[in-house]
Design an enzyme around this catalytic site. Structure first.
Site, PDB file in Angstrom:
ATOM      1  N   ASN A  61      35.686  16.003 -13.602  1.00  0.00           N
ATOM      2  CA  ASN A  61      36.418  14.765 -13.896  1.00  0.00           C
ATOM      3  C   ASN A  61      37.106  14.963 -15.240  1.00  0.00           C
ATOM      4  OD1 ASN A  61      37.334  12.224 -14.473  1.00  0.00           O
ATOM      5  ND2 ASN A  61      35.313  11.285 -14.688  1.00  0.00           N
ATOM      6  N   TRP A  62      38.408  15.169 -15.167  1.00  0.00           N
ATOM      7  CA  TRP A  62      39.139  15.492 -16.401  1.00  0.00           C
ATOM      8  C   TRP A  62      39.345  14.268 -17.301  1.00  0.00           C
ATOM      9  CZ3 TRP A  62      43.815  18.873 -14.325  1.00  0.00           C
ATOM     10  CH2 TRP A  62      43.285  20.011 -13.684  1.00  0.00           C
ATOM     11  N   LYS A  63      39.088  13.109 -16.757  1.00  0.00           N
ATOM     12  CA  LYS A  63      39.341  11.856 -17.505  1.00  0.00           C
ATOM     13  C   LYS A  63      40.796  11.859 -17.995  1.00  0.00           C
ATOM     14  CE  LYS A  63      34.440  11.503 -18.214  1.00  0.00           C
ATOM     15  NZ  LYS A  63      33.296  11.010 -18.996  1.00  0.00           N
ATOM     16  N   HIS A 115      33.303   4.517 -11.931  1.00  0.00           N
ATOM     17  CA  HIS A 115      32.845   5.295 -13.085  1.00  0.00           C
ATOM     18  C   HIS A 115      32.464   4.323 -14.208  1.00  0.00           C
ATOM     19  CE1 HIS A 115      32.781   7.973 -16.520  1.00  0.00           C
ATOM     20  NE2 HIS A 115      32.626   8.954 -15.667  1.00  0.00           N
ATOM     21  N   GLU A 172      33.065   4.305 -17.200  1.00  0.00           N
ATOM     22  CA  GLU A 172      34.159   3.967 -18.124  1.00  0.00           C
ATOM     23  C   GLU A 172      35.071   2.910 -17.508  1.00  0.00           C
ATOM     24  OE1 GLU A 172      35.267   8.038 -18.783  1.00  0.00           O
ATOM     25  OE2 GLU A 172      33.358   8.327 -19.819  1.00  0.00           O
ATOM     26  N   GLU A 212      25.026   8.872 -12.962  1.00  0.00           N
ATOM     27  CA  GLU A 212      25.430   9.210 -14.326  1.00  0.00           C
ATOM     28  C   GLU A 212      24.825   8.204 -15.305  1.00  0.00           C
ATOM     29  OE1 GLU A 212      29.382  11.619 -14.116  1.00  0.00           O
ATOM     30  OE2 GLU A 212      29.797   9.514 -14.467  1.00  0.00           O
ATOM     31  N   GLY A 214      29.010  12.378 -22.256  1.00  0.00           N
ATOM     32  CA  GLY A 214      29.780  12.787 -23.424  1.00  0.00           C
ATOM     33  C   GLY A 214      28.988  12.774 -24.721  1.00  0.00           C
ATOM     34  N   SER A 261      26.793  15.171 -19.579  1.00  0.00           N
ATOM     35  CA  SER A 261      26.591  16.342 -20.456  1.00  0.00           C
ATOM     36  C   SER A 261      26.130  17.591 -19.706  1.00  0.00           C
ATOM     37  CB  SER A 261      25.625  16.005 -21.600  1.00  0.00           C
ATOM     38  OG  SER A 261      26.172  14.990 -22.418  1.00  0.00           O
ATOM     39  N   GLY A 311      32.280  16.167 -16.908  1.00  0.00           N
ATOM     40  CA  GLY A 311      33.389  15.664 -17.714  1.00  0.00           C
ATOM     41  C   GLY A 311      33.881  16.719 -18.678  1.00  0.00           C
ATOM     42  N   GLY A 312      33.441  16.612 -19.926  1.00  0.00           N
ATOM     43  CA  GLY A 312      33.944  17.481 -20.991  1.00  0.00           C
ATOM     44  C   GLY A 312      33.945  18.964 -20.656  1.00  0.00           C
TER      45      GLY A 312
END
Ligand SMILES: O=C[C@H](O)COP(=O)(O)O
Length: 258
Positions: A11-13, A101, A103, A173, A179, A219, A240-241
């Site tokens: 997930n590149w966000k 998600h 966010e 999640e 993150g 993470s 993610g990251g």
């Protein structure tokens, strides 16, 4: 480790423009081409503006990498400024779409009702939803993480028939692990993922529950993925990251080689 094919999704966000997306997917394809990675399904969830470029690359070079979006509208079309619909994503041959998600829930006030409408829209248009669920830190500290997460599963799947639900992907999640570098202990993640599978069995059937892939997200890195994937109810990762670094994401996909 389960017998379900793991799904490793990046997930590149809100990262990587369409030119960077092309370079990134080319890197992934090149790095994964020298080895059979059928044992793992690989997907990327770029920003909307990248999807056409990614589609052209994947189609043109017949890459095995799947792609999808990070959100969709609950509506098919109309006066919804700034929104992107299921039919638009289907036209771009997206396979997946993340729904709910944390966010989106946190910054865009998405409720379980909205998430449920989006899950239904995804299925209506032939997209596979990745339904994201998970608790905030205060909920975990109060010991309510399982019930909180299961309520989100119930809400997201309300009135979704078994013939659709059997292909859903659920991503557990814990919000406090996203993150932050604080990975949920593998046993703790397994506890919640097992509870999600049991709830699917109650809502539908054991057979359906055994088919559904449940990912862990929060993470995930090459250094912890093998331990996470060793759990019987964890069938992949929503990354993610670490998915923004092609070499690192490839190491995550190849967790079995570690
Ligand atoms: O969708 C992905 C998750 O929010 C995890 O993000 P992270 O790997 O940066 O913690």
């Amino acid at each position: 480790m389960s017998t379900r094919t793991p799904l490793m999704a990046g997930n590149w966000k809100m990262n990587l423009n369409h030119l960077e997306a092309i370079a990134h997917v080319q890197k992934l394809a090149f790095a994964l081409a020298d080895k059979d990675y059928d044992a793992c399904e690989v997907a990327v969830l770029p920003p909307f503006t990248d999807l056409r470029s990614v589609q052209t690359l994947v189609d043109g070079d017949k890459l095995k990498i799947k792609y999808g979006a990070q959100d969709l509208s609950a509506h098919d079309s109309g006066a919804f400024t700034g929104e992107i619909s299921g039919p638009m994503l289907a036209k771009l041959k997206c396979t997946y779409v993340a729904v709910g998600h944390s966010e989106r829930r946190q910054y865009h006030a998405e409720t379980d009702e909205i998430v449920n409408a989006k899950v239904k829209s995804a299925f209506k248009h032939g997209l596979t939803p990745i339904l994201c669920v998970g608790e905030e830190l205060a909920v975990r500290e109060a010991g309510n993480h399982v019930s909180h997460t299961l309520a989100q599963v119930d809400g997201g799947l309300k009135d979704v028939p078994a013939e659709q639900a059997e292909s859903i992907v659920i991503a557990y999640e814990p919000v406090w692990a996203i993150g932050t570098g604080k990975v949920c202990g593998a046993g703790d993640a397994q506890e919640v993922c097992a509870a999600i599978r049991s709830r699917l069995a109650e809502l539908y059937s054991q057979e359906l529950a055994d088919k559904v892939r449940i990912q862990y997200g929060g993470s995930v890195k090459s250094g912890n993925v093998a331990e996470i994937m060793a759990n019987p109810d964890i069938d992949g990762a929503l990354v993610g990251g670490a998915s923004l670094d092609a070499d690192e994401f490839v190491k995550i996909v190849r967790f079995r080689d570690q």
